[in-house]
Design a protein around this motif. Structure first.
Motif, PDB file in Angstrom:
ATOM      1  N   LEU A  21       0.853  -1.074   0.082  1.00  0.00           N
ATOM      2  CA  LEU A  21      -0.107  -0.023   0.085  1.00  0.00           C
ATOM      3  C   LEU A  21       0.952   1.288  -0.042  1.00  0.00           C
ATOM      4  O   LEU A  21       2.033   1.130   0.760  1.00  0.00           O
ATOM      5  CB  LEU A  21      -0.851   0.009   1.189  1.00  0.00           C
ATOM      6  CG  LEU A  21      -1.841  -1.438   1.185  1.00  0.00           C
ATOM      7  CD1 LEU A  21      -2.296  -1.094   2.829  1.00  0.00           C
ATOM      8  CD2 LEU A  21      -2.902  -1.129   0.327  1.00  0.00           C
ATOM      9  N   VAL A  35      -3.445   3.244  -0.674  1.00  0.00           N
ATOM     10  CA  VAL A  35      -3.803   2.554  -2.048  1.00  0.00           C
ATOM     11  C   VAL A  35      -3.006   1.601  -2.559  1.00  0.00           C
ATOM     12  O   VAL A  35      -1.768   1.721  -2.373  1.00  0.00           O
ATOM     13  CB  VAL A  35      -4.110   3.809  -3.153  1.00  0.00           C
ATOM     14  CG1 VAL A  35      -5.248   4.829  -2.518  1.00  0.00           C
ATOM     15  CG2 VAL A  35      -2.887   4.329  -3.255  1.00  0.00           C
ATOM     16  N   ARG A  89      -9.079   3.267   2.364  1.00  0.00           N
ATOM     17  CA  ARG A  89      -8.325   2.200   1.255  1.00  0.00           C
ATOM     18  C   ARG A  89      -8.678   2.575  -0.238  1.00  0.00           C
ATOM     19  O   ARG A  89     -10.095   3.161  -0.033  1.00  0.00           O
ATOM     20  CB  ARG A  89      -8.344   0.852   1.619  1.00  0.00           C
ATOM     21  CG  ARG A  89      -7.914   0.281   3.010  1.00  0.00           C
ATOM     22  CD  ARG A  89      -6.488   0.461   3.024  1.00  0.00           C
ATOM     23  NE  ARG A  89      -5.970   0.697   4.227  1.00  0.00           N
ATOM     24  CZ  ARG A  89      -5.603  -0.503   5.036  1.00  0.00           C
ATOM     25  NH1 ARG A  89      -5.472  -1.713   4.366  1.00  0.00           N
ATOM     26  NH2 ARG A  89      -5.194  -0.564   6.174  1.00  0.00           N
ATOM     27  N   GLY A  90      -8.148   2.199  -0.987  1.00  0.00           N
ATOM     28  CA  GLY A  90      -8.404   2.524  -2.266  1.00  0.00           C
ATOM     29  C   GLY A  90      -7.531   1.803  -3.312  1.00  0.00           C
ATOM     30  O   GLY A  90      -6.364   1.252  -2.918  1.00  0.00           O
ATOM     31  N   MET A  91      -7.628   1.863  -4.589  1.00  0.00           N
ATOM     32  CA  MET A  91      -6.967   1.500  -5.746  1.00  0.00           C
ATOM     33  C   MET A  91      -6.390   2.501  -6.749  1.00  0.00           C
ATOM     34  O   MET A  91      -7.663   3.039  -7.274  1.00  0.00           O
ATOM     35  CB  MET A  91      -7.241   0.292  -6.416  1.00  0.00           C
ATOM     36  CG  MET A  91      -6.539  -0.343  -7.389  1.00  0.00           C
ATOM     37  SD  MET A  91      -6.947  -1.836  -8.187  1.00  0.00           S
ATOM     38  CE  MET A  91      -6.319  -3.054  -6.835  1.00  0.00           C
ATOM     39  N   LEU A  92      -5.177   2.661  -6.901  1.00  0.00           N
ATOM     40  CA  LEU A  92      -4.797   3.922  -7.945  1.00  0.00           C
ATOM     41  C   LEU A  92      -4.459   3.026  -9.053  1.00  0.00           C
ATOM     42  O   LEU A  92      -3.471   2.463  -9.243  1.00  0.00           O
ATOM     43  CB  LEU A  92      -3.622   4.792  -7.262  1.00  0.00           C
ATOM     44  CG  LEU A  92      -3.304   5.879  -8.212  1.00  0.00           C
ATOM     45  CD1 LEU A  92      -4.184   6.718  -8.636  1.00  0.00           C
ATOM     46  CD2 LEU A  92      -1.884   6.658  -7.647  1.00  0.00           C
ATOM     47  N   LEU A 101      -8.774   6.556  -9.626  1.00  0.00           N
ATOM     48  CA  LEU A 101      -8.631   6.198  -8.008  1.00  0.00           C
ATOM     49  C   LEU A 101     -10.043   5.815  -7.839  1.00  0.00           C
ATOM     50  O   LEU A 101     -10.912   6.194  -8.037  1.00  0.00           O
ATOM     51  CB  LEU A 101      -8.344   7.460  -7.156  1.00  0.00           C
ATOM     52  CG  LEU A 101      -8.276   7.323  -5.695  1.00  0.00           C
ATOM     53  CD1 LEU A 101      -7.579   6.259  -5.205  1.00  0.00           C
ATOM     54  CD2 LEU A 101      -8.361   8.300  -4.915  1.00  0.00           C
ATOM     55  N   LEU A 145     -12.466   4.277  -4.714  1.00  0.00           N
ATOM     56  CA  LEU A 145     -12.627   4.148  -3.415  1.00  0.00           C
ATOM     57  C   LEU A 145     -13.920   3.621  -3.027  1.00  0.00           C
ATOM     58  O   LEU A 145     -14.930   3.584  -4.193  1.00  0.00           O
ATOM     59  CB  LEU A 145     -12.776   5.626  -2.992  1.00  0.00           C
ATOM     60  CG  LEU A 145     -11.510   6.724  -3.222  1.00  0.00           C
ATOM     61  CD1 LEU A 145     -11.945   8.127  -2.413  1.00  0.00           C
ATOM     62  CD2 LEU A 145     -10.313   6.123  -2.362  1.00  0.00           C
TER      63      LEU A 145
END
Length: 158
Positions: free
Chosen positions: A35, A51, A74-77, A133, A135
């Motif tokens: 992360l 992320v 949290r997230g994903m980029l 991004l 979320l």
């Protein structure tokens, strides 16, 4: 194999393990995925997230498919080499997401809020973006994110 070769091999393997351990020195999630810190600056202040990075074709194609809902921080980029019109969908993604499209300077281009789980309907960026991004659904509204707000991450150059 001779004694000196075994010692050399053991040293090389130990060194490789050390390098691997050093590469994973930052935060990780429960599944061991690395992360990175990211923040979004809105009218209500700076909001911090951790992320995952999806920066190759396989990671970008898989995204958050088949995954449980994201935690609030949290997230994903998704990182793309060039800024172009982007379009995401929710195929095989079981929880609703906010999809935030970001330009090379880290400015939010557009937000697709509360994307429908499992939908194959394309959600376009409506402008050039090289970052996306994802979320948990509703987070963008909770922090007051809107087009023009700043996303801070080493990938973007304000």
């Amino acid at each position: 194999m001779g004694f000196s070769r075994r010692i050399l091999l053991a040293g090389v393997l130990a060194g490789a393990g050390l390098v691997s351990a050093c590469a994973q020195s930052g935060p990780v999630d429960a599944a061991g995925r690395a992360l990175e810190p990211l923040s979004i600056v809105t009218g209500s202040g700076e909001h911090k997230f951790l992320v995952e990075i999806a920066d190759d074709d396989a990671e970008r194609a898989r995204g958050l498919m088949y995954r449980p809902p994201l935690e609030a921080d949290r997230g994903m980029l998704f990182q793309f080499p060039a800024a172009t019109e982007q379009s995401f969908w929710m195929k095989n993604t079981p929880s609703s997401l906010d999809i935030i499209y970001i330009d090379p300077q880290g400015r939010i281009v557009s937000i697709a809020s509360h994307a429908t789980p499992y939908s194959e309907t394309p959600l376009p960026s409506n402008g050039a973006a090289n970052g996306v991004l994802e979320l948990r659904a509703g987070r963008a509204d909770e922090i007051g994110a809107k087009p023009g707000d700043q996303v801070r991450h080493s990938f973007f150059r304000p």
